[in-house]
Design a protein around this motif. Structure first.
Motif, PDB file in Angstrom:
ATOM      1  N   THR A 164       0.849  -1.197   0.000  1.00 29.16           N
ATOM      2  CA  THR A 164       0.000   0.000   0.000  1.00 29.16           C
ATOM      3  C   THR A 164       0.881   1.242   0.000  1.00 29.16           C
ATOM      4  O   THR A 164       1.141   1.839   1.040  1.00 29.16           O
ATOM      5  N   THR A 191      -9.757  -4.501   4.882  1.00 29.71           N
ATOM      6  CA  THR A 191      -8.399  -4.277   5.375  1.00 29.71           C
ATOM      7  C   THR A 191      -8.403  -4.289   6.896  1.00 29.71           C
ATOM      8  O   THR A 191      -9.099  -3.506   7.527  1.00 29.71           O
ATOM      9  N   SER A 201       0.178  -4.101   3.956  1.00 32.10           N
ATOM     10  CA  SER A 201      -1.035  -4.166   4.763  1.00 32.10           C
ATOM     11  C   SER A 201      -1.640  -5.562   4.665  1.00 32.10           C
ATOM     12  O   SER A 201      -1.276  -6.365   3.792  1.00 32.10           O
ATOM     13  N   SER A 250      -5.310  -4.470   8.794  1.00 38.72           N
ATOM     14  CA  SER A 250      -4.097  -3.822   9.302  1.00 38.72           C
ATOM     15  C   SER A 250      -3.545  -2.951   8.193  1.00 38.72           C
ATOM     16  O   SER A 250      -3.173  -3.448   7.125  1.00 38.72           O
ATOM     17  N   LEU A 251      -3.506  -1.625   8.448  1.00 41.64           N
ATOM     18  CA  LEU A 251      -3.088  -0.678   7.421  1.00 41.64           C
ATOM     19  C   LEU A 251      -1.687  -0.173   7.709  1.00 41.64           C
ATOM     20  O   LEU A 251      -1.386   0.239   8.832  1.00 41.64           O
TER      21      LEU A 251
END
Length: 423
Positions: free
Chosen positions: A333, A357, A366, A359-360
């Motif tokens: 990402t 999503t 991610s 975990s960014l």
């Protein structure tokens, strides 16, 4: 500097309990190193600026007598403001509907009490006595990002600022704007910063607004200009709105010394709220349609009729059929737009129930949780057909966009063309 304290509850005879409660509220504003939680988001009616000057046999008796007089004066002002004519009610009835006393300024002597006070009245009980509806229509939830510029540096929640504290002190119950005021702790400093106010990308704004349960964003901005150390301070205020940082209005305020900055900002918050309420009445604060989640893709209907007998023993052998298989998908990402684009691509694949999503990590890798009906190898094949490189197997895979190969390097043709002699 005027110190504002909220005393809850208010039995007039319980002076020591009120003092203890006031200390808790001050600690809520002053504790910690970053951010301030809002001290009051209730819908109580507030009447401020009530002056009292009472003498008695002791300081406590004078103070309680001053609060009693403030309750009476406050009720008369509230009754006239709401169309009740200013008729008085008994002190016992006042004790039951007053929810707090705000000490704006006070001077306590041995036998005398001089103060400027505010009184908070419970909206439901006061409305029942006055015969008016206590319900008031409000705007959609608006996320507040208070930006302060001082010395050429802009801040929101990176450090505790006087501007954010002023918004935390402000009582929003009488406003028609439904403010969502972050406390400034946890991920607030990372998600809500000066840079974010200048990014118009709707995909990331939708993610942030969903995080805070809001429908739109308000950006109150103040620029503090100090004439000289300890001297006059000028505050230039701007009311801005939406992911496009649209300008709504501005004004300026000034105080004689730096010690008056809290009063300057408290007055600025009140006038800023007036600007936003006027914009709401004029129709300028309508939620941006582009902030709504994108519509889900239309399902592809296959009209091919398959005999039921051909499916016997096949459906039962598919792993996870009916409930779906949870697949952990890793993806790069580099920016916020990649998150929305990857989620949309996954959701458009047949058999994918959901793709969210979990975990960014902007600029990194991610994690996404994908619920898929079928064999994970089928999902891997579908991703490769859409131009992704897929690494891994089973219920944990990693994807990345396939790099475009450069054209092949061909050897130079240095040979010279010669004419063939005729025989």
């Amino acid at each position: 500097m005027t110190v504002s304290r909220l005393f809850r509850p208010l039995p007039v005879f319980a002076g020591l309990a009120l003092l203890a409660t006031g200390g808790v509220v001050l600690a809520q504003i002053e504790g910690g190193t970053r951010g301030s939680a809002p001290i009051d988001s209730s819908g109580d009616y507030e009447v401020g600026g009530i002056t009292v000057d009472v003498g008695a046999k002791s300081a406590d008796a004078a103070r309680l007598g001053g609060w009693r007089i403030a309750q009476r004066k406050g009720w008369q002002q509230l009754s006239r403001r709401l169309g009740g004519g200013g008729a008085m009610i008994s002190d016992g009835a006042l004790d039951s509907i007053v929810s707090g006393i705000v000490v704006e300024n006070e001077q306590i002597g041995l036998t005398r009490y001089v103060a400027r006070l505010g009184v908070l009245f419970d909206r439901g009980r006061a409305g029942a006595i006055l015969g008016i509806a206590s319900y008031e229509s409000r705007s959609a939830p608006m996320l507040v990002i208070p930006v302060v510029w001082s010395g050429g540096v802009g801040q929101v929640f990176e450090q505790r600022t006087a501007w954010q504290q002023a918004w935390a002190r402000y009582r929003t119950g009488n406003s028609s704007i439904d403010y969502a005021r972050p406390a400034g702790t946890g991920p607030d400093a990372l998600l809500l910063n000066v840079g974010q106010t200048g990014r118009p990308g709707r995909g990331w704004w939708r993610t942030i607004l969903n995080q805070y349960g809001a429908s739109d964003v308000l950006i109150p901005v103040v620029t503090l200009q100090r004439q000289y150390p300890g001297g006059p301070v000028i505050g230039q205020f701007q009311a801005r709105h939406g992911p496009d940082n649209r300008f709504l209005g501005s004004f300026s305020l000034k105080v004689a010394t730096s010690a008056g900055i809290p009063q300057l900002l408290d007055a600025g918050v009140k006038r800023m709220d007036d600007l936003y309420q006027a914009a709401l009445r004029s129709g300028y604060l309508r939620p941006d349609a582009s902030l709504l989640p994108p519509p889900a893709p239309e399902p592809v209907v296959d009209d091919t009729v398959i005999p039921t007998d051909a499916l016997d023993g096949v459906v039962d052998n598919l792993p996870g059929v009916g409930a779906g298989i949870a697949i952990t998908l890793q993806f790069e990402t580099p920016n916020a737009g990649t998150v929305s684009a990857t989620e949309s691509t996954l959701r458009a694949i047949a058999g994918v129930r959901s793709a969210d999503t979990t975990s960014l990590a902007l600029g990194g890798v991610s994690l996404m949780r994908v619920m898929f009906d079928g064999d994970p190898a089928m999902l891997k094949t579908a991703l490769e057909a859409r131009g992704y490189q897929v690494v891994g197997s089973g219920q944990t895979i990693r994807i990345r966009r396939a790099a475009t190969l450069p054209p092949p390097v061909l050897p130079l043709d240095d040979s010279t063309t010669r004419a063939t002699p005729r025989p």
